[in-house]
Design a protein around this motif. Structure first.
Motif, short mmCIF file in Angstrom:
data_model
loop_
_atom_site.label_atom_id
_atom_site.label_comp_id
_atom_site.label_asym_id
_atom_site.label_seq_id
_atom_site.Cartn_x
_atom_site.Cartn_y
_atom_site.Cartn_z
N GLN A 94 0.85 -1.18 0.00
CA GLN A 94 0.00 0.00 0.00
C GLN A 94 0.89 1.24 0.00
N THR A 95 0.34 2.34 -0.43
CA THR A 95 1.08 3.60 -0.43
C THR A 95 0.65 4.42 0.77
N PHE A 96 1.58 4.63 1.70
CA PHE A 96 1.33 5.46 2.88
C PHE A 96 2.11 6.75 2.75
N GLY A 97 1.64 7.77 3.46
CA GLY A 97 2.36 9.03 3.42
C GLY A 97 1.92 9.99 4.50
N ILE A 98 2.66 11.09 4.64
CA ILE A 98 2.35 12.17 5.58
C ILE A 98 1.91 13.37 4.77
N ALA A 99 0.69 13.83 5.05
CA ALA A 99 0.14 14.97 4.30
C ALA A 99 -0.22 16.11 5.25
N VAL A 100 -0.10 17.34 4.76
CA VAL A 100 -0.51 18.53 5.50
C VAL A 100 -1.35 19.38 4.55
N ARG A 101 -2.03 20.39 5.09
CA ARG A 101 -2.80 21.30 4.23
C ARG A 101 -1.87 22.14 3.35
N ALA A 102 -2.38 22.57 2.23
CA ALA A 102 -1.56 23.35 1.29
C ALA A 102 -1.05 24.64 1.92
N GLU A 103 -1.85 25.23 2.83
CA GLU A 103 -1.45 26.48 3.47
C GLU A 103 -0.63 26.27 4.73
N SER A 104 -0.29 25.02 5.03
CA SER A 104 0.50 24.71 6.22
C SER A 104 1.88 25.36 6.16
N PRO A 105 2.41 25.77 7.31
CA PRO A 105 3.77 26.34 7.33
C PRO A 105 4.84 25.28 7.08
N TYR A 106 4.45 24.01 7.11
CA TYR A 106 5.42 22.93 6.91
C TYR A 106 5.50 22.60 5.42
N LYS A 107 6.49 23.20 4.78
CA LYS A 107 6.65 23.01 3.33
C LYS A 107 7.35 21.69 3.02
N THR A 108 8.16 21.22 3.96
CA THR A 108 8.91 19.98 3.77
C THR A 108 8.85 19.15 5.05
N LEU A 109 9.29 17.91 4.96
CA LEU A 109 9.36 17.06 6.15
C LEU A 109 10.36 17.64 7.15
#
Length: 326
Positions: free
Chosen positions: A125-140
Motif C-alpha cells: 500500500q502507499t502510505f504518506g504524511i500529508a498537510v494542508r496546502a497552506e500549512s507552514p510545513y513546506k517539507t518534512l
C-alpha cells in the motif's frame, strides 16, 4: 492364505488406501468454487485488488473464487474465521500483515507463525504524511524542526491506535527523535476530513490524501515505501530523507494450517500467475499500490521477520498500554 497373514495384507491395503485418499482428492482439486475471505469492507482498496487477484487466479484453477467480505477488528475478524476453517483448500483469504502486531498485543487469539499456511505475498500500500496546502510545513524537515522545538504540540491523525499508520508514524518519530500528539480516529476518512477542516496539523494515512494532493488542497511531505510512488514521483520517501523507516503493509493470501501439500502447491501456482496478470497489475496501478510478490515459503520468512520487528516496536511504543486505553 493363513488368517493372520490375510488380516495383515488387508490391513496394509487399508492403510495404503487411507494414505492415498488425500492425494486422489488433491489431484481433482478444486472440484467446486473456492471461498476467499476478504477481511475488509466491499469497495475499499484491499477489496478491489483482491477481487482482481481472485478473478485471475480462478482462471488458473478452473473454478470460481467467491469473495466473501468479513470486515471488523482491523481485519482480524475475517482472518480468524479463515484460520478456523477446514483446511481443505475451499476456504482461503487475505492475511493482513498487521496480524504480526495484533496477535502480540492480544487483539486476536491467533499465532500467525503456527496457525496459517502462506500462499503468496501480492502487493503493498502507499502510505504518506500529508498537510494542508497552506500549512507552514513546506517539507518534512520543516515538520521535524517544529516538532523538536515544541515536543508533543504538533498533532496528527491516523486510522486508529495500533494500525499501520499509527505505528509507522511513531516509528518515524523515534527515528527523527521527536514527539507528536497522536489523535486516533475510527478510520482514515474522518481523519482526512479533519485535516481538510483544519483540526489537524498532519495526517498519516494510505492514499486517501491522493486526490486532494492532486487538487492542490494538501501537500504530501513523504511517502513510506522502498521507492518513490508512480503517481507522486517528486515526493521523496522517508528513507531518502534520512529516516530508515519503510512501511508498505503488504497484502497476502493464505489458508488454514494443515493444507494438503498438493493443494497448497496448486494454490501457490495459481496465485503466482494471478499476481503477474495484467488484470491484477492494472488494479494495483489504479491505486498506486506497488506489486510485491513473494511465493509462500519466502512470504512466511517475511512474516517471521516482521513479527520480530513488531515485538521491538510494541515494546518501544508501549503499544499494549496504548491499546488497553483504547
Amino acid at each position: 492364505m493363513h488368517a493372520s497373514r490375510r488380516h495383515f495384507v488387508l490391513g496394509s491395503l487399508g492403510s495404503a488406501a487411507l494414505l492415498a485418499a488425500p492425494r486422489v482428492f488433491a489431484a481433482g482439486y478444486p472440484e467446486r468454487p473456492v471461498t476467499f475471505i476478504c477481511p475488509w469492507p466491499a469497495g475499499g482498496t484491499a477489496d478491489v485488488t483482491m477481487r482482481a487477484l481472485c478473478n485471475a487466479a480462478s482462471k488458473e484453477l478452473g473454478q470460481p473464487i467467491v469473495v466473501d467480505n468479513k470486515p471488523g477488528v482491523s481485519g482480524m475478524l475475517g482472518l480468524q474465521q479463515m484460520a478456523r476453517a477446514k483446511p481443505d483448500g475451499y476456504t482461503i483469504g487475505q492475511i493482513p500483515i498487521s496480524v504480526t502486531r495484533f496477535s502480540q498485543v492480544g487483539t486476536v487469539k491467533l499465532d500467525p507463525l503456527k496457525e496459517l499456511t502462506y500462499l503468496a505475498r501480492t502487493s503493498g500500500q502507499t502510505f504518506g504524511i500529508a498537510v494542508r496546502a497552506e500549512s507552514p510545513y513546506k517539507t518534512l524537515k520543516d515538520l521535524v524542526a517544529a516538532a523538536k522545538a515544541s515536543p508533543g504540540k504538533i498533532n496528527y491523525g491516523s486510522a486508529g491506535v495500533g494500525g499501520a499508520t499509527h505505528v509507522g508514524m511513531e516509528e518515524f518519530a523515534l527515528a527523527a527523535g521527536v514527539q507528536f500528539n497522536h489523535i486516533p480516529y475510527k478510520g482514515g476518512a474522518p481523519a482526512l476530513n479533519d485535516l481538510l477542516g483544519g483540526q489537524l496539523d498532519a495526517l498519516a494515512d494510505s492514499s486517501s490524501w491522493a486526490p486532494h494532493v492532486v487538487a492542490g488542497k494538501l501537500r504530501l511531505l513523504a511517502t513510506w515505501g522502498e521507492k518513490r510512488t508512480k503517481d507522486f514521483p517528486d515526493v521523496p520517501t522517508l528513507r531518502e530523507q534520512g529516516y530508515d523507516v519503510v512501511v508498505d503493509a503488504p497484502n497476502g493470501v493464505g489458508a488454514p494450517k494443515g493444507l494438503d501439500p498438493a493443494i497448497e502447491k496448486r494454490l501457490r501456482d495459481a496465485f503466482k500467475a494471478a499476481a503477474a496478470s495484467k488484470e491484477f497489475l492494472d488494479a494495483c496501478d489504479k491505486i498506486d499500490a506497488p506489486p510485491l510478490y513473494l511465493d509462500g515459503p519466502e512470504y512466511l520468512k517475511f512474516v517471521e521477520a516482521t513479527y520480530k520487528k513488531e515485538t521491538v516496536l510494541i515494546d518501544k511504543l508501549k503499544l499494549k498500554e496504548l491499546m488497553a486505553k483504547g
